[in-house]
Design a protein around this motif. Sequence first.
Motif, PDB file in Angstrom:
ATOM      1  N   LEU A  99      -1.868   4.400   8.508  1.00 28.78           N
ATOM      2  CA  LEU A  99      -0.547   4.601   8.885  1.00 28.78           C
ATOM      3  C   LEU A  99       0.022   3.711  10.237  1.00 28.78           C
ATOM      4  O   LEU A  99       1.057   3.061  10.081  1.00 28.78           O
ATOM      5  N   ALA A 100      -0.870   3.614  11.256  1.00 30.64           N
ATOM      6  CA  ALA A 100      -0.716   2.723  12.369  1.00 30.64           C
ATOM      7  C   ALA A 100      -0.558   1.386  11.910  1.00 30.64           C
ATOM      8  O   ALA A 100       0.346   0.762  12.238  1.00 30.64           O
ATOM      9  N   GLN A 101      -1.327   0.882  10.890  1.00 29.29           N
ATOM     10  CA  GLN A 101      -1.132  -0.301  10.438  1.00 29.29           C
ATOM     11  C   GLN A 101       0.331  -0.635   9.661  1.00 29.29           C
ATOM     12  O   GLN A 101       0.709  -1.722   9.760  1.00 29.29           O
ATOM     13  N   VAL A 102       0.660   0.235   9.009  1.00 29.02           N
ATOM     14  CA  VAL A 102       1.877   0.164   8.348  1.00 29.02           C
ATOM     15  C   VAL A 102       3.125  -0.040   9.493  1.00 29.02           C
ATOM     16  O   VAL A 102       4.000  -0.700   9.270  1.00 29.02           O
ATOM     17  N   VAL A 103       2.967   0.870  10.477  1.00 32.53           N
ATOM     18  CA  VAL A 103       3.910   0.801  11.875  1.00 32.53           C
ATOM     19  C   VAL A 103       3.761  -0.543  12.428  1.00 32.53           C
ATOM     20  O   VAL A 103       4.922  -1.100  12.676  1.00 32.53           O
ATOM     21  N   GLU A 104       2.495  -0.986  12.516  1.00 32.08           N
ATOM     22  CA  GLU A 104       2.489  -2.071  13.469  1.00 32.08           C
ATOM     23  C   GLU A 104       2.778  -3.432  12.514  1.00 32.08           C
ATOM     24  O   GLU A 104       3.557  -4.399  13.360  1.00 32.08           O
ATOM     25  N   GLU A 105       2.434  -3.467  11.343  1.00 35.62           N
ATOM     26  CA  GLU A 105       2.597  -4.906  10.713  1.00 35.62           C
ATOM     27  C   GLU A 105       4.229  -4.822   9.617  1.00 35.62           C
ATOM     28  O   GLU A 105       4.609  -5.650   9.130  1.00 35.62           O
ATOM     29  N   ARG A 106       4.701  -3.452   9.878  1.00 37.01           N
ATOM     30  CA  ARG A 106       6.070  -3.233   9.326  1.00 37.01           C
ATOM     31  C   ARG A 106       5.994  -3.733   7.807  1.00 37.01           C
ATOM     32  O   ARG A 106       6.883  -3.990   7.278  1.00 37.01           O
ATOM     33  N   ARG A 107       4.766  -3.578   7.221  1.00 35.10           N
ATOM     34  CA  ARG A 107       4.517  -3.826   5.824  1.00 35.10           C
ATOM     35  C   ARG A 107       4.034  -2.688   4.854  1.00 35.10           C
ATOM     36  O   ARG A 107       3.327  -1.675   5.390  1.00 35.10           O
ATOM     37  N   PRO A 108       4.314  -2.622   3.541  1.00 39.13           N
ATOM     38  CA  PRO A 108       3.561  -1.412   2.797  1.00 39.13           C
ATOM     39  C   PRO A 108       2.130  -1.603   2.948  1.00 39.13           C
ATOM     40  O   PRO A 108       1.638  -2.523   3.145  1.00 39.13           O
ATOM     41  N   MET A 123     -12.159  13.381  -8.252  1.00 34.08           N
ATOM     42  CA  MET A 123     -10.606  13.066  -8.279  1.00 34.08           C
ATOM     43  C   MET A 123     -10.450  12.209  -7.142  1.00 34.08           C
ATOM     44  O   MET A 123     -11.273  12.195  -5.969  1.00 34.08           O
ATOM     45  N   SER A 124      -9.408  11.263  -7.178  1.00 41.59           N
ATOM     46  CA  SER A 124      -9.099  10.460  -6.020  1.00 41.59           C
ATOM     47  C   SER A 124      -7.433  10.344  -6.008  1.00 41.59           C
ATOM     48  O   SER A 124      -6.817  10.629  -6.958  1.00 41.59           O
ATOM     49  N   ILE A 125      -6.953   9.978  -4.740  1.00 44.12           N
ATOM     50  CA  ILE A 125      -5.397   9.899  -4.741  1.00 44.12           C
ATOM     51  C   ILE A 125      -5.356   8.322  -4.598  1.00 44.12           C
ATOM     52  O   ILE A 125      -6.182   7.627  -3.651  1.00 44.12           O
ATOM     53  N   LEU A 126      -4.706   7.804  -5.494  1.00 41.60           N
ATOM     54  CA  LEU A 126      -3.989   6.387  -5.237  1.00 41.60           C
ATOM     55  C   LEU A 126      -2.675   6.439  -4.521  1.00 41.60           C
ATOM     56  O   LEU A 126      -1.794   7.065  -4.944  1.00 41.60           O
ATOM     57  N   TRP A 127      -2.775   6.030  -3.356  1.00 35.52           N
ATOM     58  CA  TRP A 127      -1.543   6.117  -2.295  1.00 35.52           C
ATOM     59  C   TRP A 127      -0.962   4.819  -2.347  1.00 35.52           C
ATOM     60  O   TRP A 127      -1.398   3.813  -2.052  1.00 35.52           O
ATOM     61  N   LEU A 128       0.413   4.988  -1.695  1.00 40.89           N
ATOM     62  CA  LEU A 128       1.295   4.043  -1.577  1.00 40.89           C
ATOM     63  C   LEU A 128       2.208   4.581  -0.310  1.00 40.89           C
ATOM     64  O   LEU A 128       2.688   5.587  -0.173  1.00 40.89           O
ATOM     65  N   ARG A 129       2.256   3.750   0.738  1.00 43.53           N
ATOM     66  CA  ARG A 129       2.962   4.020   2.049  1.00 43.53           C
ATOM     67  C   ARG A 129       3.896   2.802   2.171  1.00 43.53           C
ATOM     68  O   ARG A 129       3.312   1.539   2.529  1.00 43.53           O
ATOM     69  N   LEU A 130       5.367   3.360   2.558  1.00 40.24           N
ATOM     70  CA  LEU A 130       6.392   2.211   2.615  1.00 40.24           C
ATOM     71  C   LEU A 130       7.161   2.524   3.881  1.00 40.24           C
ATOM     72  O   LEU A 130       7.409   3.587   4.356  1.00 40.24           O
ATOM     73  N   PRO A 131       7.210   1.656   4.671  1.00 39.71           N
ATOM     74  CA  PRO A 131       7.975   1.626   6.178  1.00 39.71           C
ATOM     75  C   PRO A 131       9.258   1.827   6.027  1.00 39.71           C
ATOM     76  O   PRO A 131      10.087   1.196   4.928  1.00 39.71           O
ATOM     77  N   LEU A 132       9.780   2.811   6.639  1.00 38.65           N
ATOM     78  CA  LEU A 132      11.364   2.739   6.888  1.00 38.65           C
ATOM     79  C   LEU A 132      11.814   2.826   8.284  1.00 38.65           C
ATOM     80  O   LEU A 132      11.032   3.242   9.154  1.00 38.65           O
TER      81      LEU A 132
END
Length: 162
Positions: A99-108, A123-132
């Motif tokens: 999540l810090a990478q999403v914040v710093e790079e301002r990229r998904p 089982m696994s979670i395939l995750w996506l994180r999108l900056p707002l």
Amino acid sequence: MAAQIGAPAAAARAHEELFAYWASLRAAGRLPGRRDIDPGRFKRHLPTVSLIDVLSDPLDFRMRLAGTGLYGVYGREITGRRFGEIYSGSATEYWRSELAQVVEERRPSVGAHNLAWRGASHMSILWLRLPLATNGRDVDMILGFDALVGMSQSATTGIRAA
């Protein structure tokens, strides 16, 4: 939990849909803010959508909203909790780093996280994180989507009783 289980291809399509929606909200290189998001545009994905607050001094994260489908993944309500309360040890550090990478790079960011920590290594979670960003520039919230993939406990193994 079985109702949420999907094939990796379906999970990838869901990620593509949400990413395309998020990308359509960007204007002149500015990030969309929470106010720009219309949950009605991705209704079928809402059970595993989350909104994550970005806290500063020090950088930390709080689950502002967790879809109802995430209750089955975590085995409890996680809305309103900081990540240190949701995870422990290396899982906490994994998510803080991602999540810090999403914040710093301002990229998904996208990835996979195995559920062995929940006793479900199949089982696994395939995750996506999108900056707002409320101001279009500084990430203050993250839109998350998790697709649960893998074999259900009751999946057929090919071995049958006599």
